[in-house]
Design an enzyme around this catalytic site. Structure first.
Site, PDB file in Angstrom:
ATOM      1  CG  HIS A 102      -0.256  -0.186   2.577  1.00  0.00           C
ATOM      2  ND1 HIS A 102      -0.013  -1.261   2.880  1.00  0.00           N
ATOM      3  CD2 HIS A 102       0.218   0.774   3.463  1.00  0.00           C
ATOM      4  CE1 HIS A 102       0.635  -1.132   4.005  1.00  0.00           C
ATOM      5  NE2 HIS A 102       0.881  -0.026   4.491  1.00  0.00           N
ATOM      6  CG  HIS A 104       1.274   5.308   4.096  1.00  0.00           C
ATOM      7  ND1 HIS A 104       0.330   5.193   5.369  1.00  0.00           N
ATOM      8  CD2 HIS A 104       1.761   4.234   4.046  1.00  0.00           C
ATOM      9  CE1 HIS A 104       0.562   3.955   5.892  1.00  0.00           C
ATOM     10  NE2 HIS A 104       1.512   3.498   5.230  1.00  0.00           N
TER      11      HIS A 104
HETATM   12  P1  5GP Z   1       2.096   0.163   7.512  1.00  0.00           P
HETATM   13  O1  5GP Z   1       2.799   0.642   8.502  1.00  0.00           O
HETATM   14  O2  5GP Z   1       1.936  -1.155   7.050  1.00  0.00           O
HETATM   15  O3  5GP Z   1       2.974   1.033   6.252  1.00  0.00           O
HETATM   16  O4  5GP Z   1       0.719   0.980   7.195  1.00  0.00           O
HETATM   17  C1  5GP Z   1      -0.774   0.363   7.694  1.00  0.00           C
HETATM   18  C2  5GP Z   1      -1.532   1.625   7.791  1.00  0.00           C
HETATM   19  O5  5GP Z   1      -2.600   0.953   7.987  1.00  0.00           O
HETATM   20  C3  5GP Z   1      -1.225   2.293   8.953  1.00  0.00           C
HETATM   21  O6  5GP Z   1      -1.070   3.771   8.684  1.00  0.00           O
HETATM   22  C4  5GP Z   1      -2.449   2.180   9.784  1.00  0.00           C
HETATM   23  O7  5GP Z   1      -2.781   3.312  10.634  1.00  0.00           O
HETATM   24  C5  5GP Z   1      -3.447   1.451   8.812  1.00  0.00           C
HETATM   25  N1  5GP Z   1      -4.537   0.961   9.395  1.00  0.00           N
HETATM   26  C6  5GP Z   1      -4.252  -0.128  10.277  1.00  0.00           C
HETATM   27  N2  5GP Z   1      -5.435  -0.830  10.571  1.00  0.00           N
HETATM   28  C7  5GP Z   1      -6.306  -0.399   9.658  1.00  0.00           C
HETATM   29  C8  5GP Z   1      -7.766  -0.764   9.393  1.00  0.00           C
HETATM   30  O8  5GP Z   1      -8.320  -1.575  10.043  1.00  0.00           O
HETATM   31  N3  5GP Z   1      -8.428   0.250   8.496  1.00  0.00           N
HETATM   32  C9  5GP Z   1      -7.673   1.209   7.819  1.00  0.00           C
HETATM   33  N4  5GP Z   1      -8.284   1.788   6.938  1.00  0.00           N
HETATM   34  N5  5GP Z   1      -6.430   1.631   8.068  1.00  0.00           N
HETATM   35  C10 5GP Z   1      -5.660   0.812   8.975  1.00  0.00           C
END
Ligand code: 5GP
Length: 138
Positions: A102, A104
């Protein structure tokens, strides 16, 4: 490490869990981050399964980047942010917490520091309203 299909974004993509959806097509889903680092923090999620950038099919990357740009413009227009940070983490030591690729898009507002990665949960009403405003600018 291999892709684990029980990750939370896979469940959202399958429709098993809800999200504040901004946009969806055959290849990607765009939704609000529920623990935003700033108002309007949006995630672009390719549907093709991969943990992150490292194991992604280059064809997936080619097809998703124009959408990332399109959503960046829409987020900027909807939030009036002066800047947009694009972030993408690969594996836990780099800050990744959900192991489905993903991107951001994090609005940056003049004079305001970003909240920590994975901080507090946003209000559902505010997320729903942001999702609508961003969708209207796509
Ligand atoms: P990563 O740390 O893997 O780059 O980002 C994961 C992102 O997913 C984080 O920014 C976190 O806030 C978001 N996130 C975690 N759980 C959920 C969820 O259940 N729904 C949504 N929409 N975002 C989530």
């Amino acid at each position: 490490m291999s892709y684990d299909p029980s990750n939370i974004f896979a469940k959202i993509l399958n429709g098993d869990l809800p999200c504040h959806k901004v946009y969806e097509d055959d290849t990607a889903l765009v939704m609000m981050d529920i623990f935003p680092q700033s108002r309007g923090h949006t995630l672009v999620i390719p549907k093709a399964p991969s943990r992150n950038l490292i194991d992604a099919d280059p064809a997936t990357l080619s097809s998703v980047m124009p959408l990332v740009q399109r959503v960046a413009k829409a987020v900027k227009a909807a939030t009036n942010a002066e800047g947009i940070q694009l972030a993408q983490f690969n594996e836990a030591p780099a800050g990744q917490t959900v192991f489905h690729l993903h991107f951001h898009l994090i609005p940056a507002y003049e004079g305001q520091a970003l909240a920590p990665h994975g901080g507090g949960k946003a209000d559902d009403g505010e997320l729903a309203s942001l999702a609508k405003d961003i969708a209207a600018n796509l």
